[in-house]
Structures are given as structure tokens and as C-alpha cells.
Design a protein around this motif. Structure first.
Motif, mmCIF file in Angstrom:
data_model
loop_
_atom_site.group_PDB
_atom_site.id
_atom_site.type_symbol
_atom_site.label_atom_id
_atom_site.label_comp_id
_atom_site.label_asym_id
_atom_site.label_seq_id
_atom_site.Cartn_x
_atom_site.Cartn_y
_atom_site.Cartn_z
ATOM 1 N N GLU A 136 0.835 -1.200 0.000
ATOM 2 C CA GLU A 136 0.000 0.000 0.000
ATOM 3 C C GLU A 136 0.875 1.257 0.000
ATOM 4 O O GLU A 136 1.881 1.321 0.718
ATOM 5 N N VAL A 137 0.457 2.219 -0.793
ATOM 6 C CA VAL A 137 1.157 3.506 -0.865
ATOM 7 C C VAL A 137 0.123 4.621 -0.743
ATOM 8 O O VAL A 137 -0.907 4.584 -1.412
ATOM 9 N N GLU A 138 0.415 5.585 0.137
ATOM 10 C CA GLU A 138 -0.480 6.731 0.280
ATOM 11 C C GLU A 138 0.340 8.022 0.247
ATOM 12 O O GLU A 138 1.334 8.162 0.956
ATOM 13 N N TRP A 139 -0.087 8.977 -0.607
ATOM 14 C CA TRP A 139 0.534 10.297 -0.687
ATOM 15 C C TRP A 139 -0.439 11.345 -0.164
ATOM 16 O O TRP A 139 -1.619 11.334 -0.502
ATOM 17 N N ARG A 140 0.082 12.251 0.680
ATOM 18 C CA ARG A 140 -0.714 13.364 1.179
ATOM 19 C C ARG A 140 0.015 14.677 0.930
ATOM 20 O O ARG A 140 1.250 14.736 0.985
ATOM 21 N N PHE A 141 -0.762 15.714 0.644
ATOM 22 C CA PHE A 141 -0.224 17.064 0.525
ATOM 23 C C PHE A 141 -0.879 17.896 1.615
ATOM 24 O O PHE A 141 -2.092 18.130 1.580
ATOM 25 N N GLY A 142 -0.075 18.309 2.610
ATOM 26 C CA GLY A 142 -0.672 18.922 3.785
ATOM 27 C C GLY A 142 -1.510 17.890 4.513
ATOM 28 O O GLY A 142 -1.031 16.820 4.872
ATOM 29 N N THR A 143 -2.788 18.187 4.680
ATOM 30 C CA THR A 143 -3.693 17.244 5.347
ATOM 31 C C THR A 143 -4.557 16.473 4.355
ATOM 32 O O THR A 143 -5.351 15.621 4.758
ATOM 33 N N SER A 144 -4.415 16.762 3.070
ATOM 34 C CA SER A 144 -5.277 16.141 2.063
ATOM 35 C C SER A 144 -4.606 14.933 1.421
ATOM 36 O O SER A 144 -3.426 14.997 1.047
ATOM 37 N N ARG A 145 -5.357 13.857 1.282
ATOM 38 C CA ARG A 145 -4.857 12.686 0.566
ATOM 39 C C ARG A 145 -4.956 12.957 -0.927
ATOM 40 O O ARG A 145 -6.014 13.350 -1.430
ATOM 41 N N ILE A 146 -3.851 12.762 -1.650
ATOM 42 C CA ILE A 146 -3.846 13.086 -3.080
ATOM 43 C C ILE A 146 -3.757 11.862 -3.972
ATOM 44 O O ILE A 146 -4.216 11.891 -5.116
ATOM 45 N N SER A 147 -3.168 10.772 -3.471
ATOM 46 C CA SER A 147 -3.051 9.587 -4.323
ATOM 47 C C SER A 147 -2.788 8.351 -3.470
ATOM 48 O O SER A 147 -2.081 8.423 -2.454
ATOM 49 N N THR A 148 -3.357 7.217 -3.899
ATOM 50 C CA THR A 148 -3.144 5.958 -3.180
ATOM 51 C C THR A 148 -3.038 4.800 -4.158
ATOM 52 O O THR A 148 -3.587 4.836 -5.260
ATOM 53 N N ILE A 149 -2.306 3.779 -3.710
ATOM 54 C CA ILE A 149 -2.301 2.480 -4.385
ATOM 55 C C ILE A 149 -2.655 1.441 -3.330
ATOM 56 O O ILE A 149 -1.919 1.257 -2.359
ATOM 57 N N THR A 150 -3.778 0.788 -3.494
ATOM 58 C CA THR A 150 -4.242 -0.235 -2.554
ATOM 59 C C THR A 150 -4.734 -1.439 -3.343
ATOM 60 O O THR A 150 -5.622 -1.311 -4.187
ATOM 61 N N ALA A 151 -4.134 -2.590 -3.040
ATOM 62 C CA ALA A 151 -4.511 -3.826 -3.737
ATOM 63 C C ALA A 151 -4.445 -3.653 -5.255
ATOM 64 O O ALA A 151 -5.289 -4.166 -5.982
ATOM 65 N N GLY A 152 -3.453 -2.917 -5.700
ATOM 66 C CA GLY A 152 -3.271 -2.728 -7.134
ATOM 67 C C GLY A 152 -4.133 -1.653 -7.755
ATOM 68 O O GLY A 152 -3.999 -1.353 -8.947
ATOM 69 N N ASN A 153 -5.029 -1.039 -6.969
ATOM 70 C CA ASN A 153 -5.908 0.011 -7.480
ATOM 71 C C ASN A 153 -5.323 1.391 -7.196
ATOM 72 O O ASN A 153 -4.861 1.672 -6.094
ATOM 73 N N ILE A 154 -5.376 2.259 -8.209
ATOM 74 C CA ILE A 154 -4.822 3.612 -8.098
ATOM 75 C C ILE A 154 -5.955 4.623 -7.985
ATOM 76 O O ILE A 154 -6.925 4.575 -8.743
ATOM 77 N N THR A 155 -5.813 5.550 -7.016
ATOM 78 C CA THR A 155 -6.809 6.601 -6.831
ATOM 79 C C THR A 155 -6.114 7.940 -6.671
ATOM 80 O O THR A 155 -5.176 8.065 -5.867
ATOM 81 N N ASN A 156 -6.568 8.931 -7.430
ATOM 82 C CA ASN A 156 -6.123 10.315 -7.255
ATOM 83 C C ASN A 156 -7.292 11.114 -6.697
ATOM 84 O O ASN A 156 -8.369 11.139 -7.294
ATOM 85 N N ASP A 157 -7.074 11.779 -5.543
ATOM 86 C CA ASP A 157 -8.195 12.354 -4.806
ATOM 87 C C ASP A 157 -8.242 13.876 -4.735
ATOM 88 O O ASP A 157 -9.304 14.429 -4.485
ATOM 89 N N ASP A 158 -7.119 14.563 -4.880
ATOM 90 C CA ASP A 158 -7.092 15.986 -4.580
ATOM 91 C C ASP A 158 -7.246 16.843 -5.827
ATOM 92 O O ASP A 158 -6.544 16.656 -6.814
ATOM 93 N N GLU A 159 -8.155 17.817 -5.763
ATOM 94 C CA GLU A 159 -8.431 18.684 -6.909
ATOM 95 C C GLU A 159 -7.373 19.771 -7.094
ATOM 96 O O GLU A 159 -7.336 20.423 -8.125
ATOM 97 N N THR A 160 -6.507 19.957 -6.090
ATOM 98 C CA THR A 160 -5.476 20.989 -6.207
ATOM 99 C C THR A 160 -4.568 20.743 -7.401
ATOM 100 O O THR A 160 -4.082 21.668 -8.046
ATOM 101 N N PHE A 161 -4.367 19.471 -7.734
ATOM 102 C CA PHE A 161 -3.440 19.113 -8.807
ATOM 103 C C PHE A 161 -4.141 18.865 -10.135
ATOM 104 O O PHE A 161 -3.509 18.868 -11.180
ATOM 105 N N LYS A 162 -5.452 18.597 -10.098
ATOM 106 C CA LYS A 162 -6.250 18.387 -11.305
ATOM 107 C C LYS A 162 -5.571 17.379 -12.229
ATOM 108 O O LYS A 162 -5.324 16.253 -11.847
ATOM 109 N N ASP A 163 -5.226 17.790 -13.449
ATOM 110 C CA ASP A 163 -4.618 16.850 -14.395
ATOM 111 C C ASP A 163 -3.094 16.872 -14.344
ATOM 112 O O ASP A 163 -2.425 16.307 -15.200
#
Length: 265
Positions: free
Chosen positions: A49-76
Motif C-alpha cells: 500500500e502507498v499513500e501520498w498526502r499534501f498537507g492534510t489532504s490525501r492526493i493519491s493511493t495504491i491499494t490492492a493494485g488500485n490507483i486513486t487520485n483524490d485531490d483537486e489541487t493538482f487536477k490533471d
């Protein structure tokens, strides 16, 4: 980039069962460049498992092979590398300065990394002005004041150099301000000077050869740089046009008066 020692230490703690280890890294990047933050891993397994946070916001994760980008600050702008868990932020701006937190869980063992990132704005090119109003009238020492300026800068230093040696310097921290630094030189001076603005990443330089300035300052009203010359030419042109216009209008008025007097019985 993480070096071999950091990678060895990270893998050593993970394999030896230490509950948690934290590493801190400081990075600087120019506005508009790409920023890559690395996990230090060569390949993630499905259960990692990998989790990236910027400040207090979660921005990206890899869990069980699934990738999620969560923070709108970075957009594309945010890209995550699936094999290693590294993230890249493209076209960074000042809002991307701050603290990035990385958490890695491998076989129930957790490690943390902290990245402190500073994004610097692009540096302007210093502009050198010649202040002819402050020329020395002494025939033994004909001199002038040069002024080097930069606009809307922060976290920079502005310096005058004579050859490779620093003559004077001024610095500003986080606030966006305009800086100016004066230098008095003799007109007959054959040295080459330069004005340099720099931050921890880059610098911008403007070189000056004294011989390129007017050679005498006996009449300071005749000593001005190209910028001042342009302004004076514009003012002269405007005054000239106004004078011509006034003459034309006056001539028309005279013709009108003469015509009216001729028509009268």
C-alpha cells in the motif's frame, strides 16, 4: 532523487520488522517545471500500500493494485507511477509548495517519508538605469550613480559584481517586492560590472560596460540612458504635434475673421 544509502536503509527497516521509520527530504523546483517525488522502491507487490498526502489532504493511493487520485489541487497535473508508487506533478506553481507525506505499508510494516517542497518563481532580468541627476560635477572625478532593479520578486538576492567580486548585495525573503541597488562608478572606469539576481536554483545577469555610457558628465542634463532618451523623444514629439496643431487652428481662425470682415458691407 533518493540515493543508494537511503534505499538500503529503507529496505533494511522494512525487512527487519521495524514498526515505522521516517525520512525527511527538502526539494526546490522552478515554477513551470516538473516535480517528481520518489518512494525509493523498485517494484510494488499487489498487497503493498502507498499513500501520498499534501498537507492534510490525501492526493493519491495504491491499494490492492488500485490507483486513486483524490485531490483537486493538482487536477490533471498529478501522475502516479504504478510500478514504484512515485508521483510526478507537472507544470508546478506556487500553490504546490508545501509538505508532502508518503506512507508505505509492505507486509504490515510501515515507513514514512516527508518531502518539504519550495517552488520558486521565474527570475526577471535585472534592468540597469543611469541616474544622471546625481552625476558629480567635479572635473577631477566625474562619476554617476547606476541603479539596478528587479520587480515583483521574493526569496532572492540582488548583487552588484565587479569582475567576479561582489561589491554590494541586498536580499528579500518571502514577500513579493521590487528591489533596487545603487552603485557609484567613475565614467572613465574601464572595468566591467554586472548585476545579478539569484535564488537557490537559478540566476539572471545583466552585464554593463562603463564605456557604453556617455563619456562625460560635465553637463548632467545631456547624460541619460536609452530609456530616458526614449521618454524625452516621446515628450518632444507630443509637444511638437501640439504646437503644429495650435498653429493650424490659429491660422484657420485668422482666415475666418478676415473672410467675415471682407463679406461685411
Amino acid at each position: 532523487m533518493i540515493d543508494a544509502l537511503d534505499l538500503f536503509c529503507l529496505n533494511f527497516f522494512l525487512l527487519c520488522g521495524v514498526a515505522s521509520v521516517e525520512t525527511e527530504i527538502r526539494l526546490s523546483v522552478m515554477e513551470g517545471d516538473s516535480l517528481t517525488l520518489r518512494t525509493g522502491l523498485t517494484e510494488l507487490q499487489r498487497d503493498d500500500e502507498v499513500e501520498w498526502r499534501f498537507g492534510t489532504s490525501r492526493i493519491s493511493t495504491i491499494t490492492a493494485g488500485n490507483i486513486t487520485n483524490d485531490d483537486e489541487t493538482f487536477k490533471d497535473r498529478l501522475q502516479l507511477e504504478e510500478q514504484t508508487g512515485d508521483i510526478t506533478v507537472t507544470n508546478v506553481s506556487h500553490e504546490h509548495s508545501g509538505v508532502y507525506q508518503l506512507s508505505i505499508i509492505i507486509r504490515n510494516k510501515k515507513s514514512n517519508k516527508r518531502f518539504t517542497v519550495t517552488v520558486f518563481a521565474h527570475l526577471p532580468i535585472p534592468v540597469i538605469f543611469s541616474d544622471s541627476s546625481k552625476c558629480s560635477s567635479s572635473p577631477e572625478r566625474s562619476s554617476r550613480i547606476l541603479l539596478c532593479s528587479v520587480l515583483n520578486v521574493s526569496a532572492v538576492s540582488l548583487s552588484w559584481y565587479k569582475g567576479n567580486g561582489v561589491l554590494s548585495s541586498i536580499s528579500v525573503s518571502d514577500f513579493s517586492v521590487s528591489l533596487s541597488l545603487p552603485l557609484e562608478v567613475e565614467n572613465q572606469n574601464k572595468n566591467t560590472y554586472s548585476c545579478v539576481v539569484n535564488n537557490p536554483i537559478r540566476n539572471q545577469t545583466t552585464h554593463l560596460d562603463i564605456s557604453q555610457l556617455c563619456h562625460a558628465c560635465s553637463d548632467c542634463n545631456l547624460c541619460f540612458d536609452s530609456a530616458e532618451a526614449v521618454v524625452r523623444l516621446i515628450i518632444t514629439a507630443v509637444v511638437g504635434v501640439a504646437a503644429v496643431t495650435a498653429v493650424v487652428l490659429l491660422a484657420n481662425d485668422i482666415r475666418t475673421v478676415v473672410k467675415e470682415q471682407t463679406i461685411k458691407p
